[in-house]
Design a protein around this motif. Structure first.
Motif, PDB file in Angstrom:
ATOM      1  N   LEU A  32     -17.581   1.647   2.177  1.00 30.01           N
ATOM      2  CA  LEU A  32     -17.265   2.390   0.954  1.00 30.01           C
ATOM      3  C   LEU A  32     -18.500   3.060   0.374  1.00 30.01           C
ATOM      4  O   LEU A  32     -18.457   4.231  -0.040  1.00 30.01           O
ATOM      5  CB  LEU A  32     -16.640   1.445  -0.075  1.00 30.01           C
ATOM      6  CG  LEU A  32     -15.212   0.990   0.223  1.00 30.01           C
ATOM      7  CD1 LEU A  32     -14.859  -0.243  -0.601  1.00 30.01           C
ATOM      8  CD2 LEU A  32     -14.221   2.111  -0.051  1.00 30.01           C
ATOM      9  N   MET A  66      -7.747  -1.121  -0.775  1.00 24.14           N
ATOM     10  CA  MET A  66      -9.027  -0.627  -0.279  1.00 24.14           C
ATOM     11  C   MET A  66     -10.136  -1.666  -0.306  1.00 24.14           C
ATOM     12  O   MET A  66     -11.155  -1.493   0.362  1.00 24.14           O
ATOM     13  CB  MET A  66      -9.449   0.606  -1.100  1.00 24.14           C
ATOM     14  CG  MET A  66     -10.676   1.334  -0.582  1.00 24.14           C
ATOM     15  SD  MET A  66     -10.401   2.113   1.008  1.00 24.14           S
ATOM     16  CE  MET A  66      -9.492   3.567   0.520  1.00 24.14           C
ATOM     17  N   PHE A  67      -9.947  -2.764  -1.049  1.00 24.30           N
ATOM     18  CA  PHE A  67     -11.062  -3.707  -1.177  1.00 24.30           C
ATOM     19  C   PHE A  67     -10.638  -5.155  -0.957  1.00 24.30           C
ATOM     20  O   PHE A  67     -11.018  -5.777   0.033  1.00 24.30           O
ATOM     21  CB  PHE A  67     -11.719  -3.552  -2.550  1.00 24.30           C
ATOM     22  CG  PHE A  67     -12.996  -4.322  -2.709  1.00 24.30           C
ATOM     23  CD1 PHE A  67     -14.117  -3.978  -1.967  1.00 24.30           C
ATOM     24  CD2 PHE A  67     -13.092  -5.388  -3.579  1.00 24.30           C
ATOM     25  CE1 PHE A  67     -15.302  -4.686  -2.099  1.00 24.30           C
ATOM     26  CE2 PHE A  67     -14.264  -6.105  -3.727  1.00 24.30           C
ATOM     27  CZ  PHE A  67     -15.379  -5.754  -2.975  1.00 24.30           C
ATOM     28  N   ARG A  85      -9.524   6.537  -5.125  1.00 24.80           N
ATOM     29  CA  ARG A  85      -9.398   5.136  -4.722  1.00 24.80           C
ATOM     30  C   ARG A  85     -10.661   4.672  -4.008  1.00 24.80           C
ATOM     31  O   ARG A  85     -11.090   3.537  -4.173  1.00 24.80           O
ATOM     32  CB  ARG A  85      -8.154   4.930  -3.850  1.00 24.80           C
ATOM     33  CG  ARG A  85      -8.180   5.617  -2.512  1.00 24.80           C
ATOM     34  CD  ARG A  85      -6.860   5.505  -1.764  1.00 24.80           C
ATOM     35  NE  ARG A  85      -6.731   4.210  -1.083  1.00 24.80           N
ATOM     36  CZ  ARG A  85      -5.690   3.876  -0.310  1.00 24.80           C
ATOM     37  NH1 ARG A  85      -4.680   4.733  -0.160  1.00 24.80           N
ATOM     38  NH2 ARG A  85      -5.648   2.708   0.284  1.00 24.80           N
ATOM     39  N   SER A 110       0.809  -1.223   0.000  1.00 26.78           N
ATOM     40  CA  SER A 110       0.000   0.000   0.000  1.00 26.78           C
ATOM     41  C   SER A 110       0.838   1.266   0.000  1.00 26.78           C
ATOM     42  O   SER A 110       0.605   2.179  -0.813  1.00 26.78           O
ATOM     43  CB  SER A 110      -0.941   0.007   1.207  1.00 26.78           C
ATOM     44  OG  SER A 110      -1.863  -1.055   1.145  1.00 26.78           O
ATOM     45  N   ALA A 164      -6.623   1.195  -4.885  1.00 28.15           N
ATOM     46  CA  ALA A 164      -8.085   1.146  -4.973  1.00 28.15           C
ATOM     47  C   ALA A 164      -8.602  -0.279  -4.892  1.00 28.15           C
ATOM     48  O   ALA A 164      -9.525  -0.567  -4.114  1.00 28.15           O
ATOM     49  CB  ALA A 164      -8.552   1.804  -6.274  1.00 28.15           C
ATOM     50  N   LEU A 165      -8.035  -1.180  -5.674  1.00 26.02           N
ATOM     51  CA  LEU A 165      -8.566  -2.543  -5.766  1.00 26.02           C
ATOM     52  C   LEU A 165      -8.033  -3.464  -4.672  1.00 26.02           C
ATOM     53  O   LEU A 165      -8.792  -4.231  -4.081  1.00 26.02           O
ATOM     54  CB  LEU A 165      -8.260  -3.129  -7.144  1.00 26.02           C
ATOM     55  CG  LEU A 165      -8.865  -2.383  -8.335  1.00 26.02           C
ATOM     56  CD1 LEU A 165      -8.451  -3.047  -9.641  1.00 26.02           C
ATOM     57  CD2 LEU A 165     -10.381  -2.325  -8.222  1.00 26.02           C
ATOM     58  N   ALA A 206     -13.084   1.652  -5.430  1.00 28.54           N
ATOM     59  CA  ALA A 206     -13.352   0.520  -4.538  1.00 28.54           C
ATOM     60  C   ALA A 206     -14.840   0.412  -4.218  1.00 28.54           C
ATOM     61  O   ALA A 206     -15.388  -0.690  -4.101  1.00 28.54           O
ATOM     62  CB  ALA A 206     -12.542   0.657  -3.254  1.00 28.54           C
ATOM     63  N   CYS A 228     -16.654  -1.515  -6.870  1.00 24.89           N
ATOM     64  CA  CYS A 228     -16.497  -2.967  -6.674  1.00 24.89           C
ATOM     65  C   CYS A 228     -17.396  -3.455  -5.546  1.00 24.89           C
ATOM     66  O   CYS A 228     -18.069  -4.492  -5.667  1.00 24.89           O
ATOM     67  CB  CYS A 228     -15.043  -3.299  -6.354  1.00 24.89           C
ATOM     68  SG  CYS A 228     -13.874  -2.916  -7.659  1.00 24.89           S
TER      69      CYS A 228
END
Length: 288
Positions: A185, A223-224, A41, A21, A219-220, A45, A48
């Motif tokens: 989110l 964050m997720f 970001r 990160s 972001a992917l 996220a 998603c």
């Protein structure tokens, strides 16, 4: 494999994902403003998370969940990403990564306050010892002794992130880790989307590919996807016990920073990483 072992495996996978990160953020802020990076970001996220909620029909929340999810969003969607992005404009990813060694202590503290956990005294002793190494590194690793503005931002980032981790872990026991981060989110979107429109830069075409890749990672993955494993690990293995795995994150984060960014990893940073690695093994023995 029992629940604690499953929690340990999930927590370790989450930690490894999170290790990228700060290096990815360091790359991303070379092309994006830190505030825009934070909201971008979160927006990606959230897309998603929203698609997952629709696909799995996880639409129902208890009345008290909204406030807890707001705390999660404050810590891991807004606070930690923004503060670290601002700090990493001034310090290297290696320097920032060492501060992650304080996250287990912050998470365990909030686990006691919000999750009702009660680790033994020896747990706190070893956890504090590892954290003291990180603070000592921060005080004496700069050009001048003392905490810089970037150091203070990193400390604040750790504090709010620990709160978000602990609060999310409590919710994960009932909702599941993926649902927690997805809802957090989505709840942030009323603030994120207007800021995204206001801060939208005019020079996106000039942003280099590495900065885009950094944005995509944070972001992917940060964050997720990382939270799928991390919150599941905290829920199954215990907040205090699994949070100590993150004492290993500085070591892996330094490796990523060295390989991807070419940053130098000095002996003081390695010594601190080694010290906190020992403390994680000792602290876990007394987490319950």
């Amino acid at each position: 494999m029992n629940a604690r072992h499953i929690g340990l495996v999930n927590g370790a996978i989450g930690m490894l994902i999170f290790s990228g990160s700060l290096p990815a953020t360091r790359i991303a802020v070379t092309g994006f403003d830190p505030v825009f990076l934070t909201v971008a970001r979160a927006a990606l996220a959230a897309l998603c998370g929203g698609l997952w909620l629709l696909a799995t029909d996880r639409h129902r929340l208890a009345p008290g969940d909204i406030l807890r999810l707001a705390v999660v969003a404050l810590g891991v969607v807004a606070g930690f990403p923004l503060l670290t992005a601002l700090a990493l404009q001034q310090v290297t990813a290696v320097h920032g990564t060492v501060f992650i060694g304080l996250l287990p202590l912050a998470t365990a503290l909030f686990g006691v306050l919000r999750g009702g956990e009660r680790p033994r005294g020896a747990f706190w002793a070893f956890s504090l010892a590892g954290s003291a190494l990180v603070v000592g590194y921060a005080l004496f690793s700069g050009a001048e002794p003392g905490l810089s503005t970037a150091d203070l931002m990193l400390l604040a980032a750790v504090l709010v992130c620990g709160l978000g981790y602990a609060e999310g872990a409590v919710l994960s026991r009932r909702l599941g880790g993926l649902a927690v981060i997805a809802w957090a989110l989505l709840l942030s979107l009323p603030l994120v989307l207007p800021l995204l429109a206001i801060l939208w830069p005019d020079n996106l075409a000039d942003v280099a590919t590495p900065a885009w890749l950094g944005l995509g990672y944070v972001a992917l993955f940060s964050m997720f996807i990382g939270f799928i494993f991390w919150y599941r690990g905290l829920a199954l293995g215990g907040i205090a016990a699994i949070s100590q795995i993150q004492l290993l994150q500085p070591f892996f984060g330094m490796a990523v920073a060295a390989l991807v960014l070419g940053e130098a990893v000095g002996w003081p940073a390695l010594a601190v990483a080694a010290g906190v690695s020992v403390s994680v093994a000792l602290a876990r023995r007394f987490a319950r």
